[in-house]
Design a protein around this motif. Structure first.
Motif, PDB file in Angstrom:
ATOM      1  N   ARG A   1     -34.403 -30.315  41.089  1.00 13.73           N
ATOM      2  CA  ARG A   1     -34.524 -31.090  40.174  1.00 13.73           C
ATOM      3  C   ARG A   1     -35.203 -30.146  38.871  1.00 13.73           C
ATOM      4  O   ARG A   1     -34.629 -30.255  37.531  1.00 13.73           O
ATOM      5  N   VAL A   2     -36.335 -29.395  39.124  1.00 11.07           N
ATOM      6  CA  VAL A   2     -37.116 -28.647  38.202  1.00 11.07           C
ATOM      7  C   VAL A   2     -36.114 -27.682  37.817  1.00 11.07           C
ATOM      8  O   VAL A   2     -35.914 -27.309  36.449  1.00 11.07           O
ATOM      9  N   ARG A   3     -35.433 -26.709  38.524  1.00 12.02           N
ATOM     10  CA  ARG A   3     -34.308 -25.865  37.929  1.00 12.02           C
ATOM     11  C   ARG A   3     -33.198 -26.342  37.472  1.00 12.02           C
ATOM     12  O   ARG A   3     -32.881 -25.631  36.444  1.00 12.02           O
ATOM     13  N   ARG A   4     -32.701 -27.467  37.728  1.00 16.44           N
ATOM     14  CA  ARG A   4     -31.638 -28.037  36.881  1.00 16.44           C
ATOM     15  C   ARG A   4     -32.109 -28.495  35.524  1.00 16.44           C
ATOM     16  O   ARG A   4     -31.352 -28.304  34.535  1.00 16.44           O
ATOM     17  N   ALA A   5     -33.288 -28.828  35.215  1.00 13.67           N
ATOM     18  CA  ALA A   5     -33.857 -29.389  33.963  1.00 13.67           C
ATOM     19  C   ALA A   5     -34.067 -28.119  33.387  1.00 13.67           C
ATOM     20  O   ALA A   5     -33.679 -28.196  31.985  1.00 13.67           O
ATOM     21  N   GLU A   6     -34.462 -27.081  33.955  1.00 18.47           N
ATOM     22  CA  GLU A   6     -34.878 -25.782  33.079  1.00 18.47           C
ATOM     23  C   GLU A   6     -33.343 -25.213  32.781  1.00 18.47           C
ATOM     24  O   GLU A   6     -33.263 -24.665  31.723  1.00 18.47           O
ATOM     25  N   LEU A   7     -32.349 -25.386  33.704  1.00 17.32           N
ATOM     26  CA  LEU A   7     -31.116 -24.645  33.425  1.00 17.32           C
ATOM     27  C   LEU A   7     -30.485 -25.751  32.267  1.00 17.32           C
ATOM     28  O   LEU A   7     -29.909 -24.881  31.177  1.00 17.32           O
ATOM     29  N   LEU A   8     -30.505 -27.002  32.231  1.00 19.52           N
ATOM     30  CA  LEU A   8     -30.242 -27.694  31.050  1.00 19.52           C
ATOM     31  C   LEU A   8     -30.729 -27.310  29.778  1.00 19.52           C
ATOM     32  O   LEU A   8     -30.169 -27.467  28.637  1.00 19.52           O
ATOM     33  N   ARG A   9     -31.991 -27.013  29.878  1.00 24.53           N
ATOM     34  CA  ARG A   9     -32.918 -26.581  28.641  1.00 24.53           C
ATOM     35  C   ARG A   9     -32.393 -25.445  27.951  1.00 24.53           C
ATOM     36  O   ARG A   9     -31.953 -25.167  26.797  1.00 24.53           O
ATOM     37  N   ARG A  10     -32.108 -24.396  28.842  1.00 22.70           N
ATOM     38  CA  ARG A  10     -31.595 -23.167  28.642  1.00 22.70           C
ATOM     39  C   ARG A  10     -30.099 -23.183  28.132  1.00 22.70           C
ATOM     40  O   ARG A  10     -29.775 -22.098  27.268  1.00 22.70           O
ATOM     41  N   SER A  11     -29.440 -23.959  29.002  1.00 20.75           N
ATOM     42  CA  SER A  11     -27.801 -24.123  28.694  1.00 20.75           C
ATOM     43  C   SER A  11     -27.278 -25.460  28.592  1.00 20.75           C
ATOM     44  O   SER A  11     -26.980 -26.066  29.413  1.00 20.75           O
ATOM     45  N   PRO A  12     -27.800 -26.029  27.352  1.00 18.73           N
ATOM     46  CA  PRO A  12     -27.402 -27.367  27.099  1.00 18.73           C
ATOM     47  C   PRO A  12     -26.002 -27.558  27.335  1.00 18.73           C
ATOM     48  O   PRO A  12     -25.109 -26.763  26.826  1.00 18.73           O
ATOM     49  N   ARG A  13     -25.424 -28.785  27.598  1.00 17.08           N
ATOM     50  CA  ARG A  13     -23.893 -29.242  27.402  1.00 17.08           C
ATOM     51  C   ARG A  13     -23.426 -29.474  26.343  1.00 17.08           C
ATOM     52  O   ARG A  13     -23.893 -29.810  25.410  1.00 17.08           O
ATOM     53  N   LEU A  14     -22.197 -28.929  26.273  1.00 16.18           N
ATOM     54  CA  LEU A  14     -21.473 -29.272  24.808  1.00 16.18           C
ATOM     55  C   LEU A  14     -21.157 -30.763  24.734  1.00 16.18           C
ATOM     56  O   LEU A  14     -21.041 -31.358  25.787  1.00 16.18           O
TER      57      LEU A  14
END
Length: 311
Positions: free
Chosen positions: A120-133
């Motif tokens: 969950r932490v990695r996915r949150a970091e991933l979403l922060r660095r690469s937000p969905r369109l």
């Protein structure tokens, strides 16, 4: 009480002997999938010995448990086990083994929860660095490219697995090497290697004094990488995945004289560039059958009194 003790002795011998024999086998690096199977069979045999010893001890100590364990068995079979003569220690042994089983379940639950929290932490970091369109769904995020100066490629498991790769890795890898990295990660996903790692870590952390569980964890981390390397090499060649490993890990110091946590990478590269011949199909079949028989031994030992009566 002799039969539960015999099962516990068998479990102890297996747990002590396997770590001395299996890690040094020459064929394991040549057949990592087969080696994974052998290790799983050995650990399953140890756990099965303990489970059967617990069931017999509990049946000897408590009448209600005896009725459940031997419900479908003829009366003569129950008498053959001489459960009434197990003595006062039967309940203590059964309770101790039951506590071990509960501890194993608790450690596995903790391992899974820890992995999920980290994911969950990695996915949150991933979403922060690469937000969905706008309008983009999570299921569509199969490959995510991140800005980064260090070449890296890793897989995030879960309901919607994703492969995360940095721009530095894209600059270093050519098309074939990138495809090999994707195949490597897909090999992990198809074989459910994350579950093997969770189970082995739970057993090793829960019972650090049992040598077979520590060896099981260490070998799982090594063998799953070799198996995924073979999956990628079958599709894109050994040279492609070997060069990809070099490009992704060269800046991490894994090829220097000082050991690092990724010290197995040079051995993986050497194995890919100078592969040893595989075992013959007959040899692989014999090893597979022999490993499958290891968990059968506790069942045969447990069934000896019943077989004598029924025979």
């Amino acid at each position: 009480m002799m039969l539960p003790l015999a099962l516990l002795v068998l479990a102890g011998l297996t747990a002590a002997v396997a770590p001395r024999l299996l890690p040094g086998t020459e064929w394991a690096d040549r057949e990592p999938v087969l080696a994974l199977w052998v290790w799983q069979c050995v650990v399953a045999a140890v756990l099965l010995c303990c489970t059967l010893a617990m069931a017999l001890s509990a049946a000897g100590a408590w009448e209600d448990v005896r009725g459940q364990v031997f419900a479908p068995a003829p009366h003569g079979v129950v008498e053959a086990y001489a459960l009434h003569g197990y003595g006062p220690w039967a309940g203590t042994v059964a309770a101790a083994l039951a506590c071990g089983g509960a501890w194993t379940a608790a450690m596995l639950t903790r391992e899974i929860r820890s992995a999920r929290a980290e994911r969950r932490v990695r996915r949150a970091e991933l979403l922060r660095r690469s937000p969905r369109l706008p309008g983009e769904h999570a299921a569509e995020d199969r490959l995510v490219v991140l800005e980064g100066e260090r070449p890296d490629a890793r897989r995030l498991p879960g309901p919607t697995p994703r492969l995360v790769i940095t721009t530095a890795a894209l600059r270093r890898l050519d098309r074939r090497q990138l495809d090999a990295v994707l195949a490597h990660e897909q090999g992990h996903a198809r074989a459910r290697h994350d579950w093997l790692l969770h189970c082995s870590s739970a057993l090793a952390n829960g019972f650090p004094q049992v040598p077979v569980f520590a060896a099981f964890r260490d070998e799982m981390h090594r063998l799953v990488e070799l198996a995924a390397d073979d999956t990628a090499s079958r599709r894109f060649g050994r040279l492609a995945i070997a060069l990809a490993l070099v490009e992704l890990n060269e800046e991490r110091g894994v090829f220097g004289p000082c050991p690092t946590p990724l010290a197995q990478v040079p051995q993986r590269v050497d194995r890919l560039l100078a592969p040893a011949p595989r075992l013959s199909p007959g040899h692989r079949l014999r090893l597979t059958a022999a490993a499958a028989l290891v968990p059968v031994v506790p069942l045969l030992v447990t069934g000896v009194p019943a077989l004598r009566v029924l025979g």
